[in-house]
Design a protein around this motif. Sequence first.
Motif, PDB file in Angstrom:
ATOM      1  N   ARG A 164      13.561  -3.325  -2.962  1.00  0.00           N
ATOM      2  CA  ARG A 164      12.416  -3.848  -1.737  1.00  0.00           C
ATOM      3  C   ARG A 164      11.402  -4.815  -2.383  1.00  0.00           C
ATOM      4  O   ARG A 164      11.383  -4.922  -3.731  1.00  0.00           O
ATOM      5  CB  ARG A 164      11.427  -2.443  -1.745  1.00  0.00           C
ATOM      6  N   PRO A 165      11.152  -5.748  -1.533  1.00  0.00           N
ATOM      7  CA  PRO A 165      10.341  -6.893  -2.082  1.00  0.00           C
ATOM      8  C   PRO A 165       8.941  -6.340  -2.380  1.00  0.00           C
ATOM      9  O   PRO A 165       8.430  -5.383  -2.299  1.00  0.00           O
ATOM     10  CB  PRO A 165      10.002  -7.573  -0.534  1.00  0.00           C
ATOM     11  N   ILE A 166       8.290  -7.416  -3.493  1.00  0.00           N
ATOM     12  CA  ILE A 166       7.135  -7.178  -4.058  1.00  0.00           C
ATOM     13  C   ILE A 166       6.130  -7.043  -2.987  1.00  0.00           C
ATOM     14  O   ILE A 166       5.012  -6.284  -3.410  1.00  0.00           O
ATOM     15  CB  ILE A 166       6.875  -8.142  -5.101  1.00  0.00           C
ATOM     16  N   GLU A 167       6.172  -7.620  -1.970  1.00  0.00           N
ATOM     17  CA  GLU A 167       5.165  -7.474  -0.876  1.00  0.00           C
ATOM     18  C   GLU A 167       5.018  -5.969  -0.419  1.00  0.00           C
ATOM     19  O   GLU A 167       4.231  -5.479   0.143  1.00  0.00           O
ATOM     20  CB  GLU A 167       5.185  -8.761   0.292  1.00  0.00           C
ATOM     21  N   GLN A 168       6.199  -5.525  -0.120  1.00  0.00           N
ATOM     22  CA  GLN A 168       6.340  -4.212   0.347  1.00  0.00           C
ATOM     23  C   GLN A 168       5.934  -3.318  -0.525  1.00  0.00           C
ATOM     24  O   GLN A 168       5.023  -2.404   0.083  1.00  0.00           O
ATOM     25  CB  GLN A 168       7.697  -3.908   0.990  1.00  0.00           C
ATOM     26  N   LEU A 169       6.143  -3.415  -1.756  1.00  0.00           N
ATOM     27  CA  LEU A 169       5.713  -2.456  -2.770  1.00  0.00           C
ATOM     28  C   LEU A 169       4.228  -2.509  -2.968  1.00  0.00           C
ATOM     29  O   LEU A 169       3.369  -1.616  -2.971  1.00  0.00           O
ATOM     30  CB  LEU A 169       6.111  -2.687  -4.183  1.00  0.00           C
ATOM     31  N   PHE A 173       1.442   0.449  -2.375  1.00  0.00           N
ATOM     32  CA  PHE A 173       0.413   0.945  -3.371  1.00  0.00           C
ATOM     33  C   PHE A 173      -0.979   0.868  -2.687  1.00  0.00           C
ATOM     34  O   PHE A 173      -1.629   1.671  -3.110  1.00  0.00           O
ATOM     35  CB  PHE A 173       0.582  -0.071  -4.552  1.00  0.00           C
ATOM     36  N   GLU A 174      -1.198  -0.326  -2.094  1.00  0.00           N
ATOM     37  CA  GLU A 174      -2.579  -0.274  -1.371  1.00  0.00           C
ATOM     38  C   GLU A 174      -2.802   1.006  -0.503  1.00  0.00           C
ATOM     39  O   GLU A 174      -3.773   1.603  -0.467  1.00  0.00           O
ATOM     40  CB  GLU A 174      -2.710  -1.580  -0.546  1.00  0.00           C
TER      41      GLU A 174
END
Length: 461
Positions: A164-169, A173-174
């Motif tokens: 998955r893209p880092i933005e989605q991760l 997490f947020e």
Amino acid sequence: MSHWAGLLSAAAKVNLLVLVVSAVFSWSSLSDRVPEFALTKIEESDIKDDSGKEPITDDDADPEDLEVFYPTHQWQTIRPGQAVPAGSHVRLNLQTGDREAKLADSENGESDTREERRRKRLGKVDVDTNSFTSQELKKALAKMKESEKAERKAHEEEVRKKFRPIEQLKEEFEKLNVKMETDYEIMVKLIGKFNSSASTLDEKVAALYDLEYYVHQVDNAKDFLSMGGLQLVIDGLNSTEAVLKEHAAFVLGAALSSNPKVQIEAIEGGALQKLLVILATEQPLAVKKKALFALSSMLRHFPYAQQQFLKLGGLQVLRSLFRQKGMETLYVRVVTLLYDLIVEKMLLEDSQHGDQMDEKLQQYRQVKLVPAVVEQDWCVVVSNLLAMPEHDTREKVLKTVGVLMAFCKERYRGDQALSTTLSLLRSEYEELAAEEQREGDKDGYFKELLGSVNTIIRELR
């Protein structure tokens, strides 16, 4: 006179002939040399075309537009616009006026140029000068770049499918961080669920089960005390539901472990009396097991609680367990508790004293545990457990007998059953220790047990 005139005329003719022959030979020799001088002069001079401008030489051409000249070991004519590799042998053919080149020869007659060494590494290569033009080479390079881009793009697509893209991760997490709760907040919710009249029995049990995990930590146990959870759990020991009693005692024991502040609050809250009631009355084994766990956590390293335990008849309550059926698994736990309490006081008496230690030692001296043990005949109760088959149980009983030896020696000397049991144990452990030694374990477990048995036998002689 006429005779001498004829001879002179003949000599003159001969000289004239020699002069003519010499002149012809000299002219022929000179005619063969003039072209060389002319060619050399032309090669070194700056020649201009009809327009008066200097012609563009091969050196002035764009390197990307030059056709590559591939030298061999034979002289070849260099065409206009061809780029000659560095290290090649170049000459000017004086007969034709063309420049020629070939591979430079080393002293042993083999080519030693950089280009030739590269060819040896790469293997046989098509060096036909008509195979590729500069434009064809440019197109080939462009296609290679496009192919690399396509492969890179395909690899990136494959990676995107797997990960998955880092933005989605980051977004996930947020969201997790927003929902993150502290241990304190979690315990507040669990206590509320346990204390709620709307909660089912299973929900209350689940809340107690989760609380036991959190109160193991000292700070969490203190927070548990400050938010009123400890007293709720103590009150839960009076529940009519056996499963609630079991889990309430489990949470209480976890909170009491090595936590003096909680120990004090628990004994002031009546926890000791309630635990003794559970142990003295008819209860399921699981409930008594957790109650004994909580009692052990309260008594260890807390001399005031030990003193209150003796005053409330705690030893008699524990003694009664040995008369109840189905409580065999508690025997070793009780013996271990007595051993820990006796050794705890002995170690403190043998340690170096300070102001704080002296005060604690005074508290321990008020605990008359050993006299009560001897008086209630715990010596025999403990030694009888040596007949149990488990080696682990025997190990703990042997340690307790060794500690009680100073107080129960006369009682043990008159106990014929103990003497017989010790003899049987010595024979058994001699065989097991010998087997260990044959297997290469010189300081094995059974050798240690045999040493404990032999020590007791020697002291009873």
